[in-house]
Motif scaffolding. Structure first.
Motif, PDB file in Angstrom:
ATOM      1  N   ILE A 105    -128.589 -16.310 -54.704  1.00 54.31           N
ATOM      2  CA  ILE A 105    -127.637 -16.733 -53.668  1.00 54.31           C
ATOM      3  C   ILE A 105    -128.141 -18.035 -53.042  1.00 54.31           C
ATOM      4  CG2 ILE A 105    -126.660 -16.143 -51.401  1.00 54.31           C
ATOM      5  CD1 ILE A 105    -125.577 -14.382 -53.634  1.00 54.31           C
ATOM      6  N   GLN A 106    -127.229 -18.993 -52.885  1.00 56.95           N
ATOM      7  CA  GLN A 106    -127.567 -20.271 -52.253  1.00 56.95           C
ATOM      8  C   GLN A 106    -127.482 -20.146 -50.746  1.00 56.95           C
ATOM      9  OE1 GLN A 106    -128.612 -22.758 -55.307  1.00 56.95           O
ATOM     10  NE2 GLN A 106    -128.261 -23.609 -53.286  1.00 56.95           N
ATOM     11  N   LYS A 126    -131.206 -24.375 -51.147  1.00 58.94           N
ATOM     12  CA  LYS A 126    -132.100 -23.556 -51.966  1.00 58.94           C
ATOM     13  C   LYS A 126    -131.527 -22.178 -52.218  1.00 58.94           C
ATOM     14  CE  LYS A 126    -136.230 -25.865 -50.406  1.00 58.94           C
ATOM     15  NZ  LYS A 126    -137.459 -25.807 -49.678  1.00 58.94           N
ATOM     16  N   THR A 127    -131.955 -21.597 -53.334  1.00 56.00           N
ATOM     17  CA  THR A 127    -131.610 -20.203 -53.585  1.00 56.00           C
ATOM     18  C   THR A 127    -132.509 -19.324 -52.719  1.00 56.00           C
ATOM     19  OG1 THR A 127    -133.219 -20.013 -55.375  1.00 56.00           O
ATOM     20  CG2 THR A 127    -130.958 -20.668 -55.983  1.00 56.00           C
ATOM     21  N   LEU A 128    -132.121 -18.083 -52.580  1.00 54.73           N
ATOM     22  CA  LEU A 128    -132.896 -17.158 -51.751  1.00 54.73           C
ATOM     23  C   LEU A 128    -134.309 -16.978 -52.298  1.00 54.73           C
ATOM     24  CD1 LEU A 128    -132.591 -15.541 -49.215  1.00 54.73           C
ATOM     25  CD2 LEU A 128    -131.552 -13.704 -50.529  1.00 54.73           C
ATOM     26  N   VAL A 129    -134.460 -16.962 -53.611  1.00 53.20           N
ATOM     27  CA  VAL A 129    -135.804 -16.807 -54.182  1.00 53.20           C
ATOM     28  C   VAL A 129    -136.657 -18.043 -53.901  1.00 53.20           C
ATOM     29  CG1 VAL A 129    -135.288 -17.616 -56.552  1.00 53.20           C
ATOM     30  CG2 VAL A 129    -137.129 -15.974 -56.161  1.00 53.20           C
ATOM     31  N   GLU A 130    -136.085 -19.226 -54.016  1.00 47.10           N
ATOM     32  CA  GLU A 130    -136.844 -20.451 -53.720  1.00 47.10           C
ATOM     33  C   GLU A 130    -137.278 -20.478 -52.256  1.00 47.10           C
ATOM     34  OE1 GLU A 130    -135.127 -24.075 -56.250  1.00 47.10           O
ATOM     35  OE2 GLU A 130    -133.558 -22.941 -55.228  1.00 47.10           O
ATOM     36  N   ARG A 131    -136.359 -20.126 -51.380  1.00 45.02           N
ATOM     37  CA  ARG A 131    -136.648 -20.120 -49.953  1.00 45.02           C
ATOM     38  C   ARG A 131    -137.726 -19.095 -49.613  1.00 45.02           C
ATOM     39  NH1 ARG A 131    -136.544 -16.933 -46.301  1.00 45.02           N
ATOM     40  NH2 ARG A 131    -136.725 -17.813 -44.255  1.00 45.02           N
ATOM     41  N   SER A 132    -137.637 -17.899 -50.202  1.00 47.51           N
ATOM     42  CA  SER A 132    -138.621 -16.844 -49.946  1.00 47.51           C
ATOM     43  C   SER A 132    -140.004 -17.239 -50.448  1.00 47.51           C
ATOM     44  CB  SER A 132    -138.177 -15.537 -50.611  1.00 47.51           C
ATOM     45  OG  SER A 132    -136.932 -15.122 -50.101  1.00 47.51           O
ATOM     46  N   LEU A 186    -149.666  -9.060 -48.976  1.00 46.14           N
ATOM     47  CA  LEU A 186    -148.547  -9.178 -48.051  1.00 46.14           C
ATOM     48  C   LEU A 186    -147.273  -9.047 -48.871  1.00 46.14           C
ATOM     49  CD1 LEU A 186    -148.175 -11.534 -45.070  1.00 46.14           C
ATOM     50  CD2 LEU A 186    -146.252 -11.109 -46.587  1.00 46.14           C
ATOM     51  N   VAL A 187    -146.509  -7.987 -48.632  1.00 47.88           N
ATOM     52  CA  VAL A 187    -145.297  -7.706 -49.407  1.00 47.88           C
ATOM     53  C   VAL A 187    -144.078  -8.199 -48.637  1.00 47.88           C
ATOM     54  CG1 VAL A 187    -143.868  -5.916 -50.483  1.00 47.88           C
ATOM     55  CG2 VAL A 187    -146.363  -5.635 -50.391  1.00 47.88           C
ATOM     56  N   MET A 188    -143.255  -8.987 -49.328  1.00 50.25           N
ATOM     57  CA  MET A 188    -142.007  -9.502 -48.760  1.00 50.25           C
ATOM     58  C   MET A 188    -140.883  -9.183 -49.732  1.00 50.25           C
ATOM     59  SD  MET A 188    -141.316 -13.390 -47.477  1.00 50.25           S
ATOM     60  CE  MET A 188    -139.650 -14.048 -47.382  1.00 50.25           C
ATOM     61  N   LEU A 189    -139.687  -8.974 -49.216  1.00 52.62           N
ATOM     62  CA  LEU A 189    -138.509  -8.718 -50.044  1.00 52.62           C
ATOM     63  C   LEU A 189    -137.667  -9.983 -50.135  1.00 52.62           C
ATOM     64  CD1 LEU A 189    -137.456  -5.258 -48.546  1.00 52.62           C
ATOM     65  CD2 LEU A 189    -139.078  -5.725 -50.397  1.00 52.62           C
ATOM     66  N   VAL A 190    -137.053 -10.202 -51.288  1.00 51.75           N
ATOM     67  CA  VAL A 190    -136.292 -11.438 -51.498  1.00 51.75           C
ATOM     68  C   VAL A 190    -135.023 -11.492 -50.646  1.00 51.75           C
ATOM     69  CG1 VAL A 190    -134.821 -10.711 -53.452  1.00 51.75           C
ATOM     70  CG2 VAL A 190    -135.655 -13.078 -53.323  1.00 51.75           C
ATOM     71  N   GLU A 219    -120.367  -9.075 -47.282  1.00 51.22           N
ATOM     72  CA  GLU A 219    -120.264  -9.435 -45.871  1.00 51.22           C
ATOM     73  C   GLU A 219    -121.549 -10.122 -45.393  1.00 51.22           C
ATOM     74  OE1 GLU A 219    -120.033  -7.204 -41.567  1.00 51.22           O
ATOM     75  OE2 GLU A 219    -119.202  -6.160 -43.301  1.00 51.22           O
ATOM     76  N   ASP A 220    -122.701  -9.589 -45.816  1.00 50.14           N
ATOM     77  CA  ASP A 220    -123.981 -10.220 -45.471  1.00 50.14           C
ATOM     78  C   ASP A 220    -124.064 -11.626 -46.051  1.00 50.14           C
ATOM     79  OD1 ASP A 220    -124.865  -7.871 -44.208  1.00 50.14           O
ATOM     80  OD2 ASP A 220    -125.790  -7.127 -46.051  1.00 50.14           O
ATOM     81  N   LYS A 221    -123.638 -11.778 -47.288  1.00 44.49           N
ATOM     82  CA  LYS A 221    -123.678 -13.098 -47.945  1.00 44.49           C
ATOM     83  C   LYS A 221    -122.843 -14.103 -47.156  1.00 44.49           C
ATOM     84  CE  LYS A 221    -122.225 -15.474 -52.157  1.00 44.49           C
ATOM     85  NZ  LYS A 221    -121.569 -15.348 -53.456  1.00 44.49           N
ATOM     86  N   LYS A 222    -121.640 -13.692 -46.780  1.00 45.88           N
ATOM     87  CA  LYS A 222    -120.760 -14.572 -46.005  1.00 45.88           C
ATOM     88  C   LYS A 222    -121.417 -14.943 -44.674  1.00 45.88           C
ATOM     89  CE  LYS A 222    -116.154 -14.901 -44.026  1.00 45.88           C
ATOM     90  NZ  LYS A 222    -114.949 -14.212 -43.610  1.00 45.88           N
ATOM     91  N   TYR A 223    -121.984 -13.947 -43.997  1.00 48.60           N
ATOM     92  CA  TYR A 223    -122.644 -14.200 -42.716  1.00 48.60           C
ATOM     93  C   TYR A 223    -123.746 -15.245 -42.873  1.00 48.60           C
ATOM     94  CZ  TYR A 223    -125.866 -13.611 -38.831  1.00 48.60           C
ATOM     95  OH  TYR A 223    -126.712 -13.850 -37.772  1.00 48.60           O
ATOM     96  N   TRP A 224    -124.630 -15.034 -43.849  1.00 43.22           N
ATOM     97  CA  TRP A 224    -125.762 -15.936 -44.007  1.00 43.22           C
ATOM     98  C   TRP A 224    -125.343 -17.335 -44.433  1.00 43.22           C
ATOM     99  CZ3 TRP A 224    -130.071 -15.570 -41.675  1.00 43.22           C
ATOM    100  CH2 TRP A 224    -130.599 -14.313 -41.336  1.00 43.22           C
ATOM    101  N   GLN A 225    -124.351 -17.422 -45.319  1.00 38.59           N
ATOM    102  CA  GLN A 225    -123.911 -18.755 -45.753  1.00 38.59           C
ATOM    103  C   GLN A 225    -123.204 -19.507 -44.624  1.00 38.59           C
ATOM    104  OE1 GLN A 225    -121.910 -17.836 -49.508  1.00 38.59           O
ATOM    105  NE2 GLN A 225    -123.754 -18.454 -50.607  1.00 38.59           N
TER     106      GLN A 225
END
Length: 193
Positions: free
Chosen positions: A21-22, A26-32, A95-99, A182-188
């Protein structure tokens, strides 16, 4: 210290790979991955499963080690335990993080690492307006407690079973992951980072 980014799931509720997801440029993976490249984190490891080839194609592999989960289809718990077992020989805090947690910023990682340095035998857990969530920092001495994690089990049962070894850090940001359309729309619509 190892920064472990879990990005192996199917994103079944969203219907498309979360990691791709952009959000802005950046995509979410790049940002994370960028968030995880904080001071004191020596190695960043990206755990892949579903959509592994598509995800590998969207970012520079420089400074990122990749691990492919064989158990990703069985749930996040399996991916987590498989990763912990695979990294056991390194004997480092993880340190564990989720994408799918775009609300997590570099300052959160730095606060978690700082708390770990002050209390190296405690599991450090993030709390976003009272919602406990990764990022979670697990010292080597406690990682074996996750070796048999299974299914879609997150960290909740872990800290409920072991409150004596856990320390929570409170953050003002709201917990809002990216699981649904809905989450995708909110974040974008609200992305400005």
């Amino acid at each position: 210290m190892i920064g472990l980014l879990l990005a192996a799931g199917t994103s079944s509720r969203l219907g498309e790979p979360k990691a791709l997801i952009q959000l802005g440029p950046k995509t979410l993976v790049e940002r994370s991955l960028q968030v995880l490249q904080a001071p004191f984190i020596d190695h960043v490891i990206l755990v892949l499963g579903a959509e592994k080839d598509a995800i590998k194609n969207v970012f520079s592999h420089e400074n990122v080690e990749m691990m492919e989960s064989k158990e990703w289809a069985l749930g996040q718990g399996n991916t987590l335990s498989e990763s912990m077992r695979a990294l056991a020989s390194r004997q480092e805090p993880i340190l564990v993080m989720l994408v799918d947690t775009p609300f997590v910023q570099e300052n959160h990682i730095q606060a978690i690492v700082k708390a770990h340095l002050a209390n190296p035998s405690q599991v450090i857990i993030s709390s976003f307006q009272g919602q406990s969530s990764p990022p979670v920092l697990i010292p080597f001495e406690h990682q074996h407690k996750l070796y048999d994690w299974k299914g879609d089990k997150g960290f909740g049962p872990f800290w409920k079973s072991h409150p004596d070894i856990c320390q929570w850090i409170s953050f003002e940001e709201e917990y809002r992951d990216l699981d649904t359309a809905e989450d995708k729309k909110y974040w974008q619509e609200n992305w400005d980072k």
